[in-house]
Motif scaffolding. Sequence first.
Motif, PDB file in Angstrom:
ATOM      1  N   LEU A   3       1.518  -1.312   0.263  1.00  0.00           N
ATOM      2  CA  LEU A   3       0.152  -0.026  -0.149  1.00  0.00           C
ATOM      3  C   LEU A   3       0.995   1.523  -0.173  1.00  0.00           C
ATOM      4  O   LEU A   3       2.124   1.446   0.896  1.00  0.00           O
ATOM      5  CB  LEU A   3      -0.364  -0.114   1.083  1.00  0.00           C
ATOM      6  N   GLU A  63     -13.132  -4.601   1.359  1.00  0.00           N
ATOM      7  CA  GLU A  63     -13.422  -4.334  -0.006  1.00  0.00           C
ATOM      8  C   GLU A  63     -14.366  -4.088  -0.921  1.00  0.00           C
ATOM      9  O   GLU A  63     -14.586  -3.709  -1.652  1.00  0.00           O
ATOM     10  CB  GLU A  63     -12.876  -5.469  -0.796  1.00  0.00           C
ATOM     11  N   ARG A  66     -15.870  -0.664   1.216  1.00  0.00           N
ATOM     12  CA  ARG A  66     -15.254   0.089   1.120  1.00  0.00           C
ATOM     13  C   ARG A  66     -15.884   0.724   2.854  1.00  0.00           C
ATOM     14  O   ARG A  66     -16.050   2.416   3.097  1.00  0.00           O
ATOM     15  CB  ARG A  66     -15.494   1.362   0.468  1.00  0.00           C
ATOM     16  N   ILE A  84      -6.369  -0.796   8.490  1.00  0.00           N
ATOM     17  CA  ILE A  84      -7.286  -0.356   7.704  1.00  0.00           C
ATOM     18  C   ILE A  84      -8.513   0.214   7.599  1.00  0.00           C
ATOM     19  O   ILE A  84      -9.134  -0.272   7.635  1.00  0.00           O
ATOM     20  CB  ILE A  84      -7.109  -0.974   5.990  1.00  0.00           C
ATOM     21  N   LEU A  93      -9.067   5.600   1.346  1.00  0.00           N
ATOM     22  CA  LEU A  93      -8.954   4.407   2.551  1.00  0.00           C
ATOM     23  C   LEU A  93      -7.510   5.171   3.241  1.00  0.00           C
ATOM     24  O   LEU A  93      -6.372   5.928   3.071  1.00  0.00           O
ATOM     25  CB  LEU A  93      -8.822   3.522   1.510  1.00  0.00           C
ATOM     26  N   PRO A 123      -6.908   4.106  -3.108  1.00  0.00           N
ATOM     27  CA  PRO A 123      -7.721   2.834  -3.345  1.00  0.00           C
ATOM     28  C   PRO A 123      -7.622   2.619  -4.783  1.00  0.00           C
ATOM     29  O   PRO A 123      -8.237   1.290  -4.522  1.00  0.00           O
ATOM     30  CB  PRO A 123      -9.151   3.551  -3.548  1.00  0.00           C
ATOM     31  N   PHE A 126      -5.769  -0.759  -3.539  1.00  0.00           N
ATOM     32  CA  PHE A 126      -6.141  -1.924  -2.622  1.00  0.00           C
ATOM     33  C   PHE A 126      -6.964  -3.225  -3.217  1.00  0.00           C
ATOM     34  O   PHE A 126      -6.359  -4.129  -2.778  1.00  0.00           O
ATOM     35  CB  PHE A 126      -7.294  -1.034  -1.667  1.00  0.00           C
ATOM     36  N   PHE A 129      -3.900  -5.444  -3.167  1.00  0.00           N
ATOM     37  CA  PHE A 129      -3.435  -6.266  -2.119  1.00  0.00           C
ATOM     38  C   PHE A 129      -4.389  -7.314  -1.925  1.00  0.00           C
ATOM     39  O   PHE A 129      -3.979  -7.619  -1.110  1.00  0.00           O
ATOM     40  CB  PHE A 129      -3.540  -4.367  -1.021  1.00  0.00           C
TER      41      PHE A 129
END
Length: 138
Positions: A3, A63, A66, A84, A93, A123, A126, A129
Amino acid sequence: MKLVSDTDYIEISVLEESNLPQNLGDIRLSVKICLSGFVGEYNQVWIEATEKNRFISSLVKFEETRSGSVNIESMSPNEFMLDISAIDSLGHLQVEILLSKYSRGVNRGSDLVSLSGGFEFDPVSFPLFVEEFCAYAN
């Protein structure tokens, strides 16, 4: 798995998964963070299997929505924490991080060395990730 912001980042790698019966599914991470030019790295961060599975489940839900936050912590208290969270309803985020380890001190005792802080991250990165964490940690 990474991130990033313009100046800060956290990078996580899964180094191994325990196959010992009493620790089956536990994972060892390497965590590297850079916050305001300060850099810390530790490759002995152990995450318990139940904590890993809880985080993966929460991460996937986070995810999708959000909203709220999701976190994970190491087996050893105050060694590693990742949180997070959603900043607003637009999908922005942020991440809060703690990384610590004990090192041999001047007087042969143990000194706690730590780095903590947070940053807003892109974001768009993300979903990757989430995908990578789920793939590497399962």
